[in-house]
Design a protein around this motif. Structure first.
Motif, PDB file in Angstrom:
ATOM      1  N   ARG A  63       1.094  -1.288  -0.003  1.00  0.00           N
ATOM      2  CA  ARG A  63       0.341  -0.081  -0.117  1.00  0.00           C
ATOM      3  C   ARG A  63       1.098   1.017   0.483  1.00  0.00           C
ATOM      4  N   GLU A  64       1.935   1.687   0.663  1.00  0.00           N
ATOM      5  CA  GLU A  64       2.857   2.045   0.903  1.00  0.00           C
ATOM      6  C   GLU A  64       3.478   2.944  -0.202  1.00  0.00           C
ATOM      7  N   ILE A  65       4.097   1.513  -0.970  1.00  0.00           N
ATOM      8  CA  ILE A  65       4.653   1.226  -2.702  1.00  0.00           C
ATOM      9  C   ILE A  65       2.879   2.464  -3.068  1.00  0.00           C
ATOM     10  N   MET A  66       2.752   1.657  -3.457  1.00  0.00           N
ATOM     11  CA  MET A  66       1.566   2.768  -4.279  1.00  0.00           C
ATOM     12  C   MET A  66       1.132   3.849  -4.012  1.00  0.00           C
ATOM     13  N   ASP A  67       1.045   4.487  -3.087  1.00  0.00           N
ATOM     14  CA  ASP A  67       1.185   5.891  -2.775  1.00  0.00           C
ATOM     15  C   ASP A  67       1.825   6.758  -3.441  1.00  0.00           C
ATOM     16  N   HIS A  68       3.481   5.528  -2.899  1.00  0.00           N
ATOM     17  CA  HIS A  68       4.569   6.874  -3.745  1.00  0.00           C
ATOM     18  C   HIS A  68       4.881   6.707  -5.176  1.00  0.00           C
ATOM     19  N   ILE A  69       4.034   5.449  -5.863  1.00  0.00           N
ATOM     20  CA  ILE A  69       3.821   5.383  -7.374  1.00  0.00           C
ATOM     21  C   ILE A  69       2.866   7.115  -7.513  1.00  0.00           C
ATOM     22  N   ILE A  70       2.251   7.198  -6.717  1.00  0.00           N
ATOM     23  CA  ILE A  70       0.998   8.345  -6.946  1.00  0.00           C
ATOM     24  C   ILE A  70       1.837   9.385  -7.359  1.00  0.00           C
ATOM     25  N   ASP A  71       2.420   9.983  -5.876  1.00  0.00           N
ATOM     26  CA  ASP A  71       3.369  10.554  -5.097  1.00  0.00           C
ATOM     27  C   ASP A  71       4.580  10.927  -7.113  1.00  0.00           C
ATOM     28  N   ALA A  72       4.867  10.166  -6.973  1.00  0.00           N
ATOM     29  CA  ALA A  72       5.955  10.490  -8.365  1.00  0.00           C
ATOM     30  C   ALA A  72       5.196  10.955  -9.215  1.00  0.00           C
ATOM     31  N   GLY A  73       4.226   9.846  -9.629  1.00  0.00           N
ATOM     32  CA  GLY A  73       3.322  10.496 -10.953  1.00  0.00           C
ATOM     33  C   GLY A  73       2.654  11.717 -10.795  1.00  0.00           C
ATOM     34  N   VAL A  74       2.642  11.573  -9.847  1.00  0.00           N
ATOM     35  CA  VAL A  74       1.250  13.885  -9.845  1.00  0.00           C
ATOM     36  C   VAL A  74       2.841  14.181 -10.284  1.00  0.00           C
ATOM     37  N   ILE A  75       4.613  14.398  -9.729  1.00  0.00           N
ATOM     38  CA  ILE A  75       5.046  15.775  -9.629  1.00  0.00           C
ATOM     39  C   ILE A  75       6.040  15.336 -11.251  1.00  0.00           C
ATOM     40  N   ALA A  76       6.224  14.335 -11.651  1.00  0.00           N
ATOM     41  CA  ALA A  76       6.691  13.857 -12.764  1.00  0.00           C
ATOM     42  C   ALA A  76       5.531  14.498 -14.319  1.00  0.00           C
ATOM     43  N   GLY A  77       4.326  14.442 -13.678  1.00  0.00           N
ATOM     44  CA  GLY A  77       3.495  15.134 -14.770  1.00  0.00           C
ATOM     45  C   GLY A  77       3.182  16.667 -14.938  1.00  0.00           C
ATOM     46  N   ARG A  78       4.586  17.453 -14.271  1.00  0.00           N
ATOM     47  CA  ARG A  78       4.819  18.321 -14.245  1.00  0.00           C
ATOM     48  C   ARG A  78       3.129  19.189 -14.217  1.00  0.00           C
ATOM     49  N   CYS A  79       2.208  19.767 -13.891  1.00  0.00           N
ATOM     50  CA  CYS A  79       1.153  19.864 -13.725  1.00  0.00           C
ATOM     51  C   CYS A  79       1.198  21.714 -14.105  1.00  0.00           C
ATOM     52  N   ASP A  80       2.068  21.427 -12.219  1.00  0.00           N
ATOM     53  CA  ASP A  80       1.517  23.113 -11.821  1.00  0.00           C
ATOM     54  C   ASP A  80       2.807  24.420 -13.235  1.00  0.00           C
ATOM     55  N   GLU A  81       3.508  23.395 -13.526  1.00  0.00           N
ATOM     56  CA  GLU A  81       4.446  24.130 -14.532  1.00  0.00           C
ATOM     57  C   GLU A  81       3.878  24.769 -15.315  1.00  0.00           C
ATOM     58  N   ALA A  82       3.216  23.445 -16.541  1.00  0.00           N
ATOM     59  CA  ALA A  82       1.908  23.470 -17.658  1.00  0.00           C
ATOM     60  C   ALA A  82       1.459  24.596 -17.107  1.00  0.00           C
ATOM     61  N   MET A  83       0.630  25.069 -16.195  1.00  0.00           N
ATOM     62  CA  MET A  83      -0.480  25.778 -15.204  1.00  0.00           C
ATOM     63  C   MET A  83      -0.158  27.287 -15.768  1.00  0.00           C
ATOM     64  N   GLU A  84       1.437  27.312 -15.472  1.00  0.00           N
ATOM     65  CA  GLU A  84       1.827  28.642 -15.256  1.00  0.00           C
ATOM     66  C   GLU A  84       1.690  29.208 -16.722  1.00  0.00           C
ATOM     67  N   GLN A  85       2.224  27.914 -17.564  1.00  0.00           N
ATOM     68  CA  GLN A  85       2.634  28.660 -19.217  1.00  0.00           C
ATOM     69  C   GLN A  85       1.103  29.246 -19.361  1.00  0.00           C
ATOM     70  N   LEU A  86       0.324  28.311 -19.585  1.00  0.00           N
ATOM     71  CA  LEU A  86      -1.589  28.445 -19.795  1.00  0.00           C
ATOM     72  C   LEU A  86      -2.187  29.371 -19.500  1.00  0.00           C
ATOM     73  N   ARG A  87      -1.145  29.711 -18.412  1.00  0.00           N
ATOM     74  CA  ARG A  87      -2.241  31.350 -17.748  1.00  0.00           C
ATOM     75  C   ARG A  87      -1.854  32.692 -18.764  1.00  0.00           C
ATOM     76  N   GLN A  88      -0.630  32.661 -19.349  1.00  0.00           N
ATOM     77  CA  GLN A  88       0.142  33.617 -19.781  1.00  0.00           C
ATOM     78  C   GLN A  88      -1.022  34.107 -21.408  1.00  0.00           C
ATOM     79  N   LEU A  89      -1.501  32.497 -21.928  1.00  0.00           N
ATOM     80  CA  LEU A  89      -1.911  32.758 -23.142  1.00  0.00           C
ATOM     81  C   LEU A  89      -3.525  33.656 -23.161  1.00  0.00           C
ATOM     82  N   ARG A  90      -3.504  33.850 -24.380  1.00  0.00           N
ATOM     83  CA  ARG A  90      -4.483  34.767 -24.369  1.00  0.00           C
ATOM     84  C   ARG A  90      -5.676  34.502 -25.261  1.00  0.00           C
ATOM     85  N   THR A  91      -5.271  33.728 -26.238  1.00  0.00           N
ATOM     86  CA  THR A  91      -6.925  33.170 -26.473  1.00  0.00           C
ATOM     87  C   THR A  91      -6.872  31.719 -26.706  1.00  0.00           C
TER      88      THR A  91
END
Length: 206
Positions: A63-91
């Motif tokens: 169960r702890e291994i699955m938790d680690h997998i999820i945490d690593a996946g969220v980080i690797a997805g780079r969601c925050d970085e992508a959203m920061e760039q997306l908010r600068q777009l105007r169309t």
């Protein structure tokens, strides 16, 4: 008498981190191929080339291994970085194109992780909480994108909350998996179709 401080060896710490990474990678592959319920700690240890004792010491229980997998996946997805760039777009088209590219990167690069999570849901001790943890940042990104679209001209034909739901339908992991894994589309074709579907549905002839 002064207390002795434990000596932390950089080489030892590096080796421990590498072992942990190998174990988590092996677990992710096994969970994604066989399903969470059919994989044991012994299976993970064998695939990683270590002992079960090392698995428990390095990353913990299954169960702890699955938790680690999820945490690593969220980080690797780079969601925050992508959203920061997306908010600068105007169309709207630029925003939805960026969302398609960003979610495609997350879905394609983390496909095995998503499969491991998907197969674990029916049998995990707390599948609902697992899914919520795995998708929290992605759902928040869809909501943020929807609200950003409603600051632009033209606005989507749906309310912001409904727009967020539709973005999740199209750009969430299920949408990508349906086209790529179930229907056999290429990632390029899926990206184009999902992007253009979103534009047409939200804006029509605008």
């Amino acid at each position: 008498m002064p207390t002795k401080r434990a000596y932390a060896s950089p080489l030892r710490e590096k080796a421990a981190a590498q072992t942990r990474e190998v174990i988590l990678r092996a677990a992710t592959e096994l969970f994604g191929q066989r399903g969470y319920a059919l994989v044991t700690v012994a299976d993970i240890a064998a695939a990683a080339g270590v002992s079960p004792k090392t698995v428990f010491a390095s990353v913990g229980s299954k169960r702890e291994i699955m938790d680690h997998i999820i945490d690593a996946g969220v980080i690797a997805g780079r969601c925050d970085e992508a959203m920061e760039q997306l908010r600068q777009l105007r169309t709207p088209r630029d925003v939805l194109a960026a969302l398609a590219t960003g979610t495609r990167f997350g879905s394609e690069s983390q496909f095995t992780v998503h499969e491991a999570i998907r197969l674990a849901l029916p049998v995990h001790e707390d599948g609902a909480a697992l899914w919520e943890r795995a998708t929290r940042s992605s759902r928040a990104a869809m909501s943020d994108t929807a609200h950003h679209l409603h600051t632009l001209t033209p606005r989507p034909r749906y309310a912001a909350a409904e727009t967020a739901d539709l973005l999740w339908l199209w750009f969430g992991p299920h949408g990508w998996r349906t086209l790529v894994a179930d229907a056999g589309w290429s990632w390029d074709s899926a990206e184009t179709a999902i992007r253009e579907t979103a534009i047409a549905a939200l804006y029509g002839d605008c």
